[in-house]
Design a protein around this motif. Structure first.
Motif, mmCIF file in Angstrom:
data_model
loop_
_atom_site.group_PDB
_atom_site.id
_atom_site.type_symbol
_atom_site.label_atom_id
_atom_site.label_comp_id
_atom_site.label_asym_id
_atom_site.label_seq_id
_atom_site.Cartn_x
_atom_site.Cartn_y
_atom_site.Cartn_z
ATOM 1 N N PRO A 274 0.882 -1.209 -0.069
ATOM 2 C CA PRO A 274 -0.064 -0.122 -0.040
ATOM 3 C C PRO A 274 0.712 1.308 -0.048
ATOM 4 O O PRO A 274 1.953 1.237 0.365
ATOM 5 C CB PRO A 274 -0.887 -0.012 1.300
ATOM 6 N N LEU A 275 0.209 2.409 -0.426
ATOM 7 C CA LEU A 275 1.021 3.530 -0.593
ATOM 8 C C LEU A 275 1.420 3.936 0.799
ATOM 9 O O LEU A 275 2.536 4.725 1.078
ATOM 10 C CB LEU A 275 -0.010 4.782 -1.326
ATOM 11 N N ARG A 279 5.192 4.877 1.407
ATOM 12 C CA ARG A 279 5.555 6.408 2.016
ATOM 13 C C ARG A 279 6.426 6.309 3.413
ATOM 14 O O ARG A 279 7.549 7.015 3.390
ATOM 15 C CB ARG A 279 4.341 7.111 2.500
ATOM 16 N N LYS A 280 6.101 5.308 4.111
ATOM 17 C CA LYS A 280 6.918 5.201 5.413
ATOM 18 C C LYS A 280 8.261 4.393 5.006
ATOM 19 O O LYS A 280 9.226 4.588 5.808
ATOM 20 C CB LYS A 280 6.093 4.530 6.437
ATOM 21 N N HIS A 281 8.265 3.609 4.295
ATOM 22 C CA HIS A 281 9.310 2.629 4.324
ATOM 23 C C HIS A 281 10.380 2.512 2.975
ATOM 24 O O HIS A 281 11.092 1.757 2.573
ATOM 25 C CB HIS A 281 8.923 1.089 4.430
ATOM 26 N N LEU A 292 14.240 9.945 -8.098
ATOM 27 C CA LEU A 292 13.665 11.033 -7.385
ATOM 28 C C LEU A 292 12.098 11.354 -8.046
ATOM 29 O O LEU A 292 11.333 11.764 -6.974
ATOM 30 C CB LEU A 292 14.473 12.383 -7.570
ATOM 31 N N HIS A 293 11.920 11.263 -9.378
ATOM 32 C CA HIS A 293 10.779 11.792 -9.858
ATOM 33 C C HIS A 293 9.577 10.721 -9.463
ATOM 34 O O HIS A 293 8.356 11.214 -8.905
ATOM 35 C CB HIS A 293 10.542 11.747 -11.317
ATOM 36 N N LYS A 294 9.982 9.546 -9.044
ATOM 37 C CA LYS A 294 8.941 8.597 -8.540
ATOM 38 C C LYS A 294 8.662 8.724 -6.839
ATOM 39 O O LYS A 294 7.649 8.858 -6.432
ATOM 40 C CB LYS A 294 9.617 7.223 -8.668
ATOM 41 N N LEU A 295 9.804 8.958 -6.322
ATOM 42 C CA LEU A 295 9.591 9.372 -4.924
ATOM 43 C C LEU A 295 8.844 10.775 -4.770
ATOM 44 O O LEU A 295 8.073 10.701 -3.750
ATOM 45 C CB LEU A 295 11.151 9.430 -4.380
ATOM 46 N N CYS A 296 9.082 11.734 -5.378
ATOM 47 C CA CYS A 296 8.255 12.850 -5.302
ATOM 48 C C CYS A 296 6.665 12.446 -5.540
ATOM 49 O O CYS A 296 5.966 13.093 -4.503
ATOM 50 C CB CYS A 296 8.598 13.674 -6.358
ATOM 51 N N SER A 297 6.355 11.913 -6.437
ATOM 52 C CA SER A 297 4.867 11.294 -6.616
ATOM 53 C C SER A 297 4.431 10.484 -5.540
ATOM 54 O O SER A 297 3.336 10.814 -4.851
ATOM 55 C CB SER A 297 4.913 10.650 -7.873
ATOM 56 N N VAL A 298 5.151 9.471 -4.991
ATOM 57 C CA VAL A 298 4.604 8.946 -3.672
ATOM 58 C C VAL A 298 4.560 9.844 -2.742
ATOM 59 O O VAL A 298 3.333 9.640 -1.812
ATOM 60 C CB VAL A 298 6.085 7.853 -3.136
ATOM 61 N N GLN A 299 5.133 11.034 -2.369
ATOM 62 C CA GLN A 299 5.015 11.849 -1.196
ATOM 63 C C GLN A 299 3.805 12.904 -1.518
ATOM 64 O O GLN A 299 3.208 13.181 -0.663
ATOM 65 C CB GLN A 299 6.401 12.938 -1.024
ATOM 66 N N TRP A 418 1.253 -3.061 7.946
ATOM 67 C CA TRP A 418 1.451 -3.295 6.469
ATOM 68 C C TRP A 418 0.566 -2.314 5.710
ATOM 69 O O TRP A 418 0.444 -2.607 4.538
ATOM 70 C CB TRP A 418 1.202 -4.857 6.347
ATOM 71 N N THR A 419 -0.145 -1.553 5.794
ATOM 72 C CA THR A 419 -1.101 -0.707 5.446
ATOM 73 C C THR A 419 -0.917 0.950 5.660
ATOM 74 O O THR A 419 -0.510 1.581 4.862
ATOM 75 C CB THR A 419 -2.642 -0.958 5.537
ATOM 76 N N CYS A 420 -0.755 1.181 7.083
ATOM 77 C CA CYS A 420 -0.477 2.530 7.755
ATOM 78 C C CYS A 420 -1.456 3.555 6.977
ATOM 79 O O CYS A 420 -1.121 4.712 6.660
ATOM 80 C CB CYS A 420 0.933 2.920 6.924
ATOM 81 N N GLY A 421 -2.802 3.155 6.910
ATOM 82 C CA GLY A 421 -3.755 4.084 6.640
ATOM 83 C C GLY A 421 -4.820 3.501 5.845
ATOM 84 O O GLY A 421 -4.872 2.141 5.939
ATOM 85 N N SER A 422 -5.571 3.905 4.998
ATOM 86 C CA SER A 422 -6.885 3.306 4.331
ATOM 87 C C SER A 422 -6.589 3.254 2.813
ATOM 88 O O SER A 422 -6.370 2.277 2.126
ATOM 89 C CB SER A 422 -8.234 4.059 4.644
#
Ligand code: 6YU
Length: 496
Positions: A274-275, A279-281, A292-299, A418-422
């Motif tokens: 999950p996103l 984001r956390k790991h 970087l471009h992928k990471l920025c989108s994850v954030q 393993w989800t950290c949100g919904s």
């Protein structure tokens, strides 16, 4: 022809299962799924409240129609009530808002007159539809849905509600606050101020009136799993790190390192975590790190919390035909969807309840909905504390000091490691490009290394059905098809 191609899928949620299904069917026979927990299904999770079936995660098939793969699978496995299968149900265009019969209760105690509420609800729904029309304009001059709705309500109220008295006007603004909290749940966002106006229209709905699985959503998972070879999934096997562009393992470009130290060589990895987890790991999950471009989108993409609180009563305090209960705080005419003192007043974020139907099946069970940081705080409380807060809430809104829930049970998605949100929403500053970046395989195009080492599936990677089960299914199929067409169109890359 693909006999020796080693494919590892991370995560046994619906997207991982869908990918495995397609690959196995296409003849790939070295496919395995590594799952962190002891079960399949991920955010599809059916539980029990006493002897009643309740959904801890996904609830509805959103838009049950021919184009919806979840509807087609559920029909194939005979998991739906006859009503959901009717052409009329499939043709209904509800635009994401099921036509449920409401009851409204006010914080001063007792039912509110629906006629006093409808103008505000009407205005809110119009603005929500308009919010989808800013697609690609960056929403200018507003960056988020919350700002747009607040400023437009203010302006339109001055024109359209100028002749009504101050008390009725104030109540309508309180209804807007309630509707904003509903939308926080729908979007899985802390506040509508965190949802991008320019990207709000990316989400698309399908025709069909939302339906549920009478025997539980997990029936879908069980049926799909029964068609996969046994032993394909390894449970209790969290992946710690995906080493890609790997030069150590001769011949295999990827090496998957598990928490227990096991190292698994692969030609391709399909990552479905999950996103919230990503984001956390991300910094430890990939080596080398994500570009970087992928990471920025994850954030930039948003991933918030929406939880349910199931409450069972001996007798209903709502109307027999009522399908949804809205709780309107009569001191919230500032159009707010955030609670200032979370520890004391977190329960104010709970917008209300959906009524579990039919009554013959469920008795008198309500499902409360609460999003955001208030929901995350709720998760830290004991079941007893949650029960106490819900009891006080219901007593206050009904004006009946003796109503007492028989049973209470809540979900805790934020603290699920393993989800950290919904689920995903388009966060502020987010655009179509971010969803494209999410689904882009590693290494990025143009690289000299072996292609398609790491592929990405999961609800957060669907360009218009993110946050849904059907979106997740389609991403699993998409990534399986990417590999299938790779091996059928580039025979020289086959390893056998
Ligand atoms: C839908 C609905 N619904 C309510 C609630 C929730 C969700 N959704 P998974 O997480 O399933 O699988 C990943 C696996 O990976 C998992 O098993 C992990 O254990 C594992 N894993 C993680 N880390 C690992 C590691 N390191 N190693 C190994 N394994 C690892 N969807 O269609 N109808 O009613 C709802 C709802 C409370 C929590 C939902 C609903 C979302 C779906 O549940 C979800 O998308 C899919 O199940 C995800 O599947 P997956 O495979 O991707 O991940 C603008 C605007 C937008 C408005 N949006 C409106 C849409 C409305 C969305 N509504 C949802 C509402 C509810 C109520």
């Amino acid at each position: 022809r693909s006999v020796n191609t080693k494919i590892v899928i991370i995560g046994c949620g619906i997207s991982g299962i869908s990918a495995a299904h397609r690959l196995v069917k296409a003849g790939f026979n070295d496919v395995r799924i590594l799952e962190a927990t002891s079960r399949s299904g991920g955010r599809i999770k059916t539980g029990r409240l006493g002897n009643k079936i309740v959904e801890i995660g996904a609830n509805w098939i959103h838009g049950p129609c021919e184009e919806n793969p979840v509807f087609c699978l559920a029909r194939q496995y005979r998991l739906l009530d006859p009503e959901a299968l009717t052409p009329e149900n499939q043709a209904m265009d509800i635009g994401g808002h099921p036509p449920w019969t409401p009851n409204f209760f006010g914080s001063s105690g007792g039912k509110l007159n629906a006629e006093d509420i409808y103008p505000a609800q009407q205005m809110f729904l119009e603005l929500l539809n308009e919010s989808s029309e800013f697609q690609g304009q960056k929403g200018e001059p507003w960056s988020c849905v919350g700002d747009f709705i607040r400023s437009e309500v203010q302006q339109r109220a001055e024109e359209q509600w100028k002749d009504i008295d101050a008390t009725s006007r104030s109540l309508r603004l309180c209804v807007i606050s309630n509707m904003l909290k509903v939308e926080c749940c729908v979007n899985g966002a802390h506040s509508m101020d965190e949802v991008s106006l320019g990207a709000f229209g990316l989400y698309k709905t399908l025709p069909g009136n939302d339906c549920t699985f009478p025997g539980g959503y997990e029936g879908l998972i069980k049926n799909l799993m029964s068609e996969l070879p046994s032993g394909l999934v390894t449970y209790n096997r969290p992946v710690r790190c995906v080493h890609w562009n790997n030069t150590e393992e001769r011949g295999n470009p990827v090496m998957v390192e598990c928490d227990d130290g096991e190292r698994i060589a692969a030609d391709h990895v399909i990552c479905t975590v999950p996103l919230g987890y990503l984001r956390k790991h991300h910094s430890t999950l990939f080596h080398p790190p994500l570009p970087l471009h992928k990471l920025c989108s994850v954030q930039r993409l948003g991933f918030g919390t929406n939880n349910k609180i199931f409450v069972e009563f001996d007798a209903p305090w709502w109307d027999a035909d009522c399908e949804i209960i809205y709780l309107v705080w009569e001191d919230e005419d500032a159009m707010v969807d955030e609670v200032p003192d979370v520890q004391r007043s977190w329960i104010k974020k709970l917008f209300g309840f959906t009524v579990l139907k039919p009554t013959e099946r469920y008795g008198h069970v309500l499902c409360g909905w609460i999003a955001g940081h208030e929901s995350e705080y709720m998760e830290t409380l004991s079941e007893q504390e949650v029960t106490q807060a819900v009891t006080q809430l219901v007593r206050r809104f009904t004006g009946n000091p003796t109503v007492t829930p028989k049973r209470v049970f809540r979900s805790q998605w934020f603290h699920d490691p393993w989800t950290c949100g919904s689920y995903t929403h388009p966060g502020k500053g987010c655009s179509e490009q971010d969803l494209d970046n999410m689904m882009e395989p590693l290494p990025s195009k143009g690289s000299q290394s072996q292609p398609l080492q790491v592929l990405f599936a999961g609800e957060a990677t669907h360009p218009c059905y993110f946050s849904t089960v059907h979106g997740a299914v389609l991403t699993g199929w998409r990534e399986a098809d990417r590999l299938i067409s790779h091996y059928s169109s580039v025979p020289c890359l086959e390893k056998d």
